[in-house]
Each structure stands twice: as C-alpha cells, then as structure tokens.
Design a protein around this motif. Structure first.
Motif, PDB file in Angstrom:
ATOM      1  N   GLN A  46      -2.065   8.623   9.984  1.00 51.66           N
ATOM      2  CA  GLN A  46      -1.409   9.267   9.273  1.00 51.66           C
ATOM      3  C   GLN A  46      -0.143   7.985   9.559  1.00 51.66           C
ATOM      4  O   GLN A  46       0.656   7.979   8.122  1.00 51.66           O
ATOM      5  N   PHE A  47      -0.030   7.205  10.172  1.00 53.74           N
ATOM      6  CA  PHE A  47       1.220   6.001   9.599  1.00 53.74           C
ATOM      7  C   PHE A  47       0.531   4.980  10.091  1.00 53.74           C
ATOM      8  O   PHE A  47      -0.718   4.489  10.197  1.00 53.74           O
ATOM      9  N   HIS A  48       0.976   4.079   9.372  1.00 53.96           N
ATOM     10  CA  HIS A  48       0.149   2.860   8.976  1.00 53.96           C
ATOM     11  C   HIS A  48       1.209   2.055   8.415  1.00 53.96           C
ATOM     12  O   HIS A  48       2.537   1.961   8.053  1.00 53.96           O
ATOM     13  N   ALA A  49       0.493   0.390   8.797  1.00 49.54           N
ATOM     14  CA  ALA A  49       2.097  -0.563   9.303  1.00 49.54           C
ATOM     15  C   ALA A  49       1.035  -1.884   8.922  1.00 49.54           C
ATOM     16  O   ALA A  49       0.463  -2.426   9.029  1.00 49.54           O
ATOM     17  N   GLY A  50       1.962  -2.701   7.799  1.00 47.11           N
ATOM     18  CA  GLY A  50       1.381  -4.451   7.544  1.00 47.11           C
ATOM     19  C   GLY A  50       2.161  -4.746   6.432  1.00 47.11           C
ATOM     20  O   GLY A  50       3.411  -4.410   5.835  1.00 47.11           O
ATOM     21  N   VAL A  51       1.300  -5.658   5.574  1.00 47.71           N
ATOM     22  CA  VAL A  51       1.874  -6.995   4.594  1.00 47.71           C
ATOM     23  C   VAL A  51       1.506  -6.088   3.264  1.00 47.71           C
ATOM     24  O   VAL A  51      -0.460  -6.027   3.222  1.00 47.71           O
ATOM     25  N   TRP A  52       1.915  -6.270   2.482  1.00 38.47           N
ATOM     26  CA  TRP A  52       0.892  -5.888   0.822  1.00 38.47           C
ATOM     27  C   TRP A  52       1.719  -6.939  -0.184  1.00 38.47           C
ATOM     28  O   TRP A  52       3.143  -7.685   0.021  1.00 38.47           O
ATOM     29  N   ARG A  53       1.406  -7.760  -0.937  1.00 40.19           N
ATOM     30  CA  ARG A  53       1.706  -8.723  -1.798  1.00 40.19           C
ATOM     31  C   ARG A  53       0.582  -8.537  -2.895  1.00 40.19           C
ATOM     32  O   ARG A  53      -0.603  -8.053  -3.725  1.00 40.19           O
ATOM     33  N   SER A  54       1.760  -8.464  -3.697  1.00 38.35           N
ATOM     34  CA  SER A  54       1.032  -8.311  -4.975  1.00 38.35           C
ATOM     35  C   SER A  54       1.957  -9.511  -6.461  1.00 38.35           C
ATOM     36  O   SER A  54       2.798 -10.475  -6.362  1.00 38.35           O
ATOM     37  N   GLU A  55       0.065  -9.791  -7.707  1.00 40.20           N
ATOM     38  CA  GLU A  55       0.829 -10.786  -8.749  1.00 40.20           C
ATOM     39  C   GLU A  55       1.501  -9.609  -9.852  1.00 40.20           C
ATOM     40  O   GLU A  55       1.847  -9.254  -9.213  1.00 40.20           O
ATOM     41  N   PRO A  56       2.569 -10.979 -10.986  1.00 38.54           N
ATOM     42  CA  PRO A  56       2.721  -9.940 -11.543  1.00 38.54           C
ATOM     43  C   PRO A  56       2.264  -9.370 -12.133  1.00 38.54           C
ATOM     44  O   PRO A  56       1.648  -9.478 -12.954  1.00 38.54           O
ATOM     45  N   GLY A  57       2.950  -7.347 -12.773  1.00 35.83           N
ATOM     46  CA  GLY A  57       2.001  -6.760 -13.494  1.00 35.83           C
ATOM     47  C   GLY A  57       2.993  -5.277 -13.000  1.00 35.83           C
ATOM     48  O   GLY A  57       3.955  -5.268 -12.454  1.00 35.83           O
ATOM     49  N   CYS A  58       2.108  -4.532 -14.444  1.00 39.11           N
ATOM     50  CA  CYS A  58       4.205  -3.570 -14.019  1.00 39.11           C
ATOM     51  C   CYS A  58       2.297  -1.789 -14.025  1.00 39.11           C
ATOM     52  O   CYS A  58       1.383  -1.948 -14.778  1.00 39.11           O
ATOM     53  N   TRP A  59       2.309  -0.803 -13.215  1.00 36.50           N
ATOM     54  CA  TRP A  59       1.757  -0.156 -13.192  1.00 36.50           C
ATOM     55  C   TRP A  59       2.129   1.158 -12.633  1.00 36.50           C
ATOM     56  O   TRP A  59       3.763   1.314 -12.212  1.00 36.50           O
ATOM     57  N   LYS A  60       1.937   2.586 -13.128  1.00 31.40           N
ATOM     58  CA  LYS A  60       2.464   4.016 -12.252  1.00 31.40           C
ATOM     59  C   LYS A  60       2.418   4.840 -10.696  1.00 31.40           C
ATOM     60  O   LYS A  60       1.185   4.136 -10.232  1.00 31.40           O
ATOM     61  N   VAL A  61       2.948   4.708 -10.503  1.00 26.47           N
ATOM     62  CA  VAL A  61       2.645   4.919  -9.241  1.00 26.47           C
ATOM     63  C   VAL A  61       3.473   6.356  -8.997  1.00 26.47           C
ATOM     64  O   VAL A  61       3.911   7.636  -9.358  1.00 26.47           O
ATOM     65  N   SER A  62       2.172   6.887  -7.593  1.00 22.43           N
ATOM     66  CA  SER A  62       2.779   8.556  -7.147  1.00 22.43           C
ATOM     67  C   SER A  62       2.966   8.147  -6.017  1.00 22.43           C
ATOM     68  O   SER A  62       1.590   8.325  -5.411  1.00 22.43           O
ATOM     69  N   TYR A  63       3.983   8.820  -4.991  1.00 21.65           N
ATOM     70  CA  TYR A  63       4.017   9.057  -3.561  1.00 21.65           C
ATOM     71  C   TYR A  63       3.748   9.942  -2.617  1.00 21.65           C
ATOM     72  O   TYR A  63       4.925  10.942  -3.264  1.00 21.65           O
ATOM     73  N   SER A  64       2.214   9.730  -2.106  1.00 19.12           N
ATOM     74  CA  SER A  64       2.939  11.837  -1.368  1.00 19.12           C
ATOM     75  C   SER A  64       2.762  10.829   0.376  1.00 19.12           C
ATOM     76  O   SER A  64       3.145  12.138   0.405  1.00 19.12           O
ATOM     77  N   GLU A  65       3.180   9.300   0.436  1.00 23.15           N
ATOM     78  CA  GLU A  65       3.772   9.459   1.348  1.00 23.15           C
ATOM     79  C   GLU A  65       4.919   9.228   1.942  1.00 23.15           C
ATOM     80  O   GLU A  65       5.111   8.317   0.843  1.00 23.15           O
ATOM     81  N   HIS A  66       6.234   8.815   2.741  1.00 21.29           N
ATOM     82  CA  HIS A  66       6.954   8.563   2.628  1.00 21.29           C
ATOM     83  C   HIS A  66       6.738   6.716   3.196  1.00 21.29           C
ATOM     84  O   HIS A  66       5.648   7.226   4.099  1.00 21.29           O
ATOM     85  N   GLU A  67       7.664   5.645   2.602  1.00 17.23           N
ATOM     86  CA  GLU A  67       7.299   4.678   3.566  1.00 17.23           C
ATOM     87  C   GLU A  67       8.836   3.210   3.350  1.00 17.23           C
ATOM     88  O   GLU A  67       9.284   3.585   2.303  1.00 17.23           O
ATOM     89  N   PHE A  68       8.514   2.849   4.464  1.00 17.69           N
ATOM     90  CA  PHE A  68      10.179   1.990   4.568  1.00 17.69           C
ATOM     91  C   PHE A  68       9.052   0.569   3.996  1.00 17.69           C
ATOM     92  O   PHE A  68       7.765   0.295   4.876  1.00 17.69           O
TER      93      PHE A  68
END
Length: 121
Positions: A46-68
């Motif tokens: 249920q609990f995760h931590a890490g690093v995310w990286r993305s190139e330019p672009g746009c997409w729809k998001v829908s959060y089921s999680e709480h994110e810091f």
C-alpha cells in the motif's frame, strides 16, 4: 526488530526499474516515455517510494492513491477537470489527494520523488 540495515537510501541502490508510456487512450499530446525507480514498497503493498521521470507530453490522470511529490528538475503543468491549472517546477513539494482527476503535462523533462499511499478497499 528493524535496524539501520533495513533503511532504504535512494542514492545507494538502483530500485526496481520500469520504463513505460501512458496508455494510448489517456494520451492528450505526444507519446512520452516515463521511467520509474521504485525504491521501497511495504509488505502490504500500500505504501511506495521512489523516483519518477518523464519526457514532455500530456496525458489524463486519475488518482486512486494519495501521493506526496517533490519536483527535482524540469517543469510540468497540472490541470483539474474544472479548468484550473498549476505549474510545477524544481523545488515544489505537494500532496495529490486520492480522487484527483485531470491532466499532467510535462513541458520540460521532469523528475520527482514520490511517496504513495494506496488504501485497500
């Protein structure tokens, strides 16, 4: 008993790596490549931590999680479904509550630290 040997230091390990693109039906603009280094998941998954990286672009998001998040580099614009938007840049720290829906647009390659809590149903 937990000791310092169980602590997770991001700069001392690679983390579980994943490379992906947002699903085609969610893409608004571009076909950005996203990369994820998940450094920690708790035993309940249920609990995760890490690093995310993305190139330019746009997409729809829908959060089921709480994110810091803490933006480390780059620039993004997040829009909600009511038409509000916010620019995110290096140094910004924020929480996305579960239930948020909208768009995430990466304007300049973006990297962030994430900490996610995904409640069980």
């Amino acid at each position: 008993m937990n000791t310092l040997k169980e602590w997770v230091f991001f700069d001392e390990q690679q983390g579980d790596y994943e490379r992906y693109q947002p699903a085609e039906e969610r893409r608004v603009k571009g076909a950005p490549v996203n990369e994820l280094w998940n450094h920690y998941s708790d035993p309940s998954n249920q609990f995760h931590a890490g690093v995310w990286r993305s190139e330019p672009g746009c997409w729809k998001v829908s959060y089921s999680e709480h994110e810091f998040c803490q933006i480390l580099e780059g620039r993004s614009i997040v829009r909600d479904n009511q038409g509000n938007e916010r620019e995110l840049k290096a140094g910004d720290r924020f929480v996305v509550p579960a239930g948020f829906e909208g768009e995430w647009e990466v304007v300049e390659t973006c990297q962030k630290i994430y900490v996610i809590f995904e409640p069980t149903a």
